[in-house]
Design a protein around this motif. Structure first.
Motif, PDB file in Angstrom:
ATOM      1  N   MET A 173     -12.959  16.073  11.106  1.00  0.00           N
ATOM      2  CA  MET A 173     -11.546  16.253  10.846  1.00  0.00           C
ATOM      3  C   MET A 173     -10.860  14.916  10.554  1.00  0.00           C
ATOM      4  SD  MET A 173      -9.612  18.895  10.743  1.00  0.00           S
ATOM      5  CE  MET A 173      -8.186  19.734  11.267  1.00  0.00           C
ATOM      6  N   SER A 174     -11.261  13.855  11.219  1.00  0.00           N
ATOM      7  CA  SER A 174     -10.626  12.565  11.000  1.00  0.00           C
ATOM      8  C   SER A 174     -10.899  12.045   9.585  1.00  0.00           C
ATOM      9  CB  SER A 174     -11.083  11.542  12.033  1.00  0.00           C
ATOM     10  OG  SER A 174     -12.458  11.279  11.891  1.00  0.00           O
ATOM     11  N   LYS A 175     -12.096  12.366   9.039  1.00  0.00           N
ATOM     12  CA  LYS A 175     -12.382  11.959   7.666  1.00  0.00           C
ATOM     13  C   LYS A 175     -11.452  12.660   6.691  1.00  0.00           C
ATOM     14  CE  LYS A 175     -17.170  10.522   7.939  1.00  0.00           C
ATOM     15  NZ  LYS A 175     -18.491  10.619   7.349  1.00  0.00           N
ATOM     16  N   THR A 176     -11.165  13.938   6.958  1.00  0.00           N
ATOM     17  CA  THR A 176     -10.258  14.689   6.096  1.00  0.00           C
ATOM     18  C   THR A 176      -8.861  14.081   6.148  1.00  0.00           C
ATOM     19  OG1 THR A 176     -11.507  16.705   6.508  1.00  0.00           O
ATOM     20  CG2 THR A 176      -9.303  16.963   5.599  1.00  0.00           C
ATOM     21  N   LYS A 177      -8.411  13.772   7.324  1.00  0.00           N
ATOM     22  CA  LYS A 177      -7.092  13.163   7.472  1.00  0.00           C
ATOM     23  C   LYS A 177      -7.064  11.817   6.763  1.00  0.00           C
ATOM     24  CE  LYS A 177      -3.636  11.786  10.808  1.00  0.00           C
ATOM     25  NZ  LYS A 177      -3.331  11.558  12.202  1.00  0.00           N
ATOM     26  N   ASN A 178      -8.097  11.046   6.935  1.00  0.00           N
ATOM     27  CA  ASN A 178      -8.176   9.744   6.297  1.00  0.00           C
ATOM     28  C   ASN A 178      -8.116   9.891   4.778  1.00  0.00           C
ATOM     29  OD1 ASN A 178      -8.432   6.956   6.112  1.00  0.00           O
ATOM     30  ND2 ASN A 178     -10.655   7.038   6.112  1.00  0.00           N
ATOM     31  N   ILE A 179      -8.852  10.852   4.220  1.00  0.00           N
ATOM     32  CA  ILE A 179      -8.850  11.078   2.778  1.00  0.00           C
ATOM     33  C   ILE A 179      -7.466  11.519   2.324  1.00  0.00           C
ATOM     34  CG2 ILE A 179      -9.736  12.583   0.950  1.00  0.00           C
ATOM     35  CD1 ILE A 179     -12.463  12.409   2.373  1.00  0.00           C
ATOM     36  N   GLU A 180      -6.831  12.390   3.090  1.00  0.00           N
ATOM     37  CA  GLU A 180      -5.480  12.837   2.744  1.00  0.00           C
ATOM     38  C   GLU A 180      -4.501  11.668   2.720  1.00  0.00           C
ATOM     39  OE1 GLU A 180      -4.375  16.008   5.365  1.00  0.00           O
ATOM     40  OE2 GLU A 180      -6.031  17.282   4.678  1.00  0.00           O
ATOM     41  N   GLN A 181      -4.615  10.783   3.696  1.00  0.00           N
ATOM     42  CA  GLN A 181      -3.740   9.605   3.739  1.00  0.00           C
ATOM     43  C   GLN A 181      -4.008   8.693   2.546  1.00  0.00           C
ATOM     44  OE1 GLN A 181      -4.636   7.974   7.581  1.00  0.00           O
ATOM     45  NE2 GLN A 181      -2.949   9.055   8.594  1.00  0.00           N
ATOM     46  N   LEU A 182      -5.281   8.521   2.223  1.00  0.00           N
ATOM     47  CA  LEU A 182      -5.633   7.670   1.089  1.00  0.00           C
ATOM     48  C   LEU A 182      -5.137   8.261  -0.220  1.00  0.00           C
ATOM     49  CD1 LEU A 182      -9.251   6.601   2.089  1.00  0.00           C
ATOM     50  CD2 LEU A 182      -7.173   5.222   2.188  1.00  0.00           C
ATOM     51  N   LEU A 183      -5.262   9.583  -0.374  1.00  0.00           N
ATOM     52  CA  LEU A 183      -4.773  10.240  -1.586  1.00  0.00           C
ATOM     53  C   LEU A 183      -3.260  10.111  -1.707  1.00  0.00           C
ATOM     54  CD1 LEU A 183      -7.017  13.432  -1.638  1.00  0.00           C
ATOM     55  CD2 LEU A 183      -7.147  11.454  -3.172  1.00  0.00           C
ATOM     56  N   GLU A 184      -2.582  10.261  -0.588  1.00  0.00           N
ATOM     57  CA  GLU A 184      -1.129  10.101  -0.596  1.00  0.00           C
ATOM     58  C   GLU A 184      -0.746   8.675  -0.983  1.00  0.00           C
ATOM     59  OE1 GLU A 184       2.483  10.192   2.612  1.00  0.00           O
ATOM     60  OE2 GLU A 184       0.912  11.708   2.817  1.00  0.00           O
ATOM     61  N   LYS A 185      -1.470   7.745  -0.427  1.00  0.00           N
ATOM     62  CA  LYS A 185      -1.232   6.333  -0.729  1.00  0.00           C
ATOM     63  C   LYS A 185      -1.493   6.036  -2.209  1.00  0.00           C
ATOM     64  CE  LYS A 185      -2.253   2.081   1.751  1.00  0.00           C
ATOM     65  NZ  LYS A 185      -3.173   1.456   2.692  1.00  0.00           N
ATOM     66  N   ALA A 186      -2.509   6.682  -2.770  1.00  0.00           N
ATOM     67  CA  ALA A 186      -2.863   6.472  -4.174  1.00  0.00           C
ATOM     68  C   ALA A 186      -1.776   6.975  -5.120  1.00  0.00           C
ATOM     69  CB  ALA A 186      -4.187   7.163  -4.490  1.00  0.00           C
ATOM     70  N   MET A 187      -0.978   7.919  -4.674  1.00  0.00           N
ATOM     71  CA  MET A 187       0.069   8.496  -5.507  1.00  0.00           C
ATOM     72  C   MET A 187       1.415   7.783  -5.352  1.00  0.00           C
ATOM     73  SD  MET A 187      -1.591  10.681  -7.136  1.00  0.00           S
ATOM     74  CE  MET A 187      -0.257  11.492  -7.989  1.00  0.00           C
ATOM     75  N   THR A 188       1.489   6.844  -4.443  1.00  0.00           N
ATOM     76  CA  THR A 188       2.736   6.138  -4.190  1.00  0.00           C
ATOM     77  C   THR A 188       3.002   5.144  -5.310  1.00  0.00           C
ATOM     78  OG1 THR A 188       2.327   6.300  -1.829  1.00  0.00           O
ATOM     79  CG2 THR A 188       3.967   4.701  -2.517  1.00  0.00           C
ATOM     80  N   ASN A 189       4.212   5.189  -5.833  1.00  0.00           N
ATOM     81  CA  ASN A 189       4.614   4.210  -6.847  1.00  0.00           C
ATOM     82  C   ASN A 189       5.017   2.930  -6.143  1.00  0.00           C
ATOM     83  OD1 ASN A 189       4.251   5.975  -8.956  1.00  0.00           O
ATOM     84  ND2 ASN A 189       6.359   6.712  -8.891  1.00  0.00           N
ATOM     85  N   LYS A 190       4.340   1.877  -6.481  1.00  0.00           N
ATOM     86  CA  LYS A 190       4.656   0.598  -5.869  1.00  0.00           C
ATOM     87  C   LYS A 190       5.417  -0.220  -6.899  1.00  0.00           C
ATOM     88  CE  LYS A 190       2.676  -3.093  -3.183  1.00  0.00           C
ATOM     89  NZ  LYS A 190       1.537  -3.563  -2.467  1.00  0.00           N
ATOM     90  N   GLN A 191       6.540  -0.737  -6.510  1.00  0.00           N
ATOM     91  CA  GLN A 191       7.345  -1.517  -7.434  1.00  0.00           C
ATOM     92  C   GLN A 191       7.484  -2.935  -6.927  1.00  0.00           C
ATOM     93  OE1 GLN A 191      11.032   0.489  -7.952  1.00  0.00           O
ATOM     94  NE2 GLN A 191      10.115   2.256  -8.934  1.00  0.00           N
ATOM     95  N   GLY A 192       7.486  -3.859  -7.857  1.00  0.00           N
ATOM     96  CA  GLY A 192       7.685  -5.250  -7.507  1.00  0.00           C
ATOM     97  C   GLY A 192       6.485  -5.853  -6.807  1.00  0.00           C
ATOM     98  N   GLY A 193       6.552  -7.144  -6.607  1.00  0.00           N
ATOM     99  CA  GLY A 193       5.528  -7.835  -5.858  1.00  0.00           C
ATOM    100  C   GLY A 193       4.328  -8.275  -6.671  1.00  0.00           C
ATOM    101  N   LEU A 194       4.164  -7.731  -7.881  1.00  0.00           N
ATOM    102  CA  LEU A 194       3.009  -8.098  -8.687  1.00  0.00           C
ATOM    103  C   LEU A 194       3.411  -9.198  -9.657  1.00  0.00           C
ATOM    104  CD1 LEU A 194       0.074  -7.539  -9.476  1.00  0.00           C
ATOM    105  CD2 LEU A 194       0.942  -5.948 -11.169  1.00  0.00           C
ATOM    106  N   ILE A 195       2.798 -10.330  -9.494  1.00  0.00           N
ATOM    107  CA  ILE A 195       3.071 -11.459 -10.383  1.00  0.00           C
ATOM    108  C   ILE A 195       1.888 -11.580 -11.330  1.00  0.00           C
ATOM    109  CG2 ILE A 195       3.446 -13.954 -10.503  1.00  0.00           C
ATOM    110  CD1 ILE A 195       4.534 -13.757  -7.627  1.00  0.00           C
ATOM    111  N   PRO A 196       2.143 -11.589 -12.648  1.00  0.00           N
ATOM    112  CA  PRO A 196       1.035 -11.705 -13.611  1.00  0.00           C
ATOM    113  C   PRO A 196       0.201 -12.962 -13.349  1.00  0.00           C
ATOM    114  CG  PRO A 196       3.105 -11.251 -14.736  1.00  0.00           C
ATOM    115  CD  PRO A 196       3.429 -11.527 -13.301  1.00  0.00           C
ATOM    116  N   TRP A 197      -1.089 -12.874 -13.635  1.00  0.00           N
ATOM    117  CA  TRP A 197      -1.998 -13.973 -13.333  1.00  0.00           C
ATOM    118  C   TRP A 197      -1.576 -15.259 -14.018  1.00  0.00           C
ATOM    119  CZ3 TRP A 197      -4.677 -16.703 -16.966  1.00  0.00           C
ATOM    120  CH2 TRP A 197      -4.773 -16.134 -18.240  1.00  0.00           C
ATOM    121  N   TYR A 198      -1.052 -15.160 -15.237  1.00  0.00           N
ATOM    122  CA  TYR A 198      -0.699 -16.357 -15.996  1.00  0.00           C
ATOM    123  C   TYR A 198       0.571 -17.031 -15.471  1.00  0.00           C
ATOM    124  CZ  TYR A 198       1.866 -12.628 -18.361  1.00  0.00           C
ATOM    125  OH  TYR A 198       2.649 -11.529 -18.633  1.00  0.00           O
TER     126      TYR A 198
END
Length: 87
Positions: free
Chosen positions: A1-26
């Motif tokens: 059951m904990s693996k299922t919860k972990n996967i659900e949390q990861l999937l939710e995290k994968a769908m989160t729009n993250k804004q800002g904080g990313l500075i281009p490498w150059y």
């Protein structure tokens, strides 16, 4: 059951729009890498196009500054387009 919860949390995290904080490498190039980047810019201004795979490999192997080939290629194209716009 904990693996299922972990996967659900990861999937939710994968769908989160993250804004800002990313500075281009150059824009976060270490000082020891800057002369190489300046040289690339000079070559591009001369109308030559560096090989993105080679640049990526040099950044990773010689400078320990990993940047993907795709990111390098995107930067080369953007820089070339900016030069053309400047005329």
């Amino acid at each position: 059951m904990s693996k299922t919860k972990n996967i659900e949390q990861l999937l939710e995290k994968a769908m989160t729009n993250k804004q800002g904080g990313l500075i281009p490498w150059y824009e976060r190039v270490p000082s020891e890498v800057q002369p190489f980047i300046d040289g690339l810019k000079s070559i591009i201004r001369q109308g030559k196009k560096p090989n993105a795979s080679s640049v990526s490999r040099i950044l990773s192997e010689e400078y320990n500054f990993p940047v993907s080939r795709t990111r390098v290629a995107t930067w080369i194209q953007k820089y070339t387009d900016d030069i053309i716009k400047e005329g």
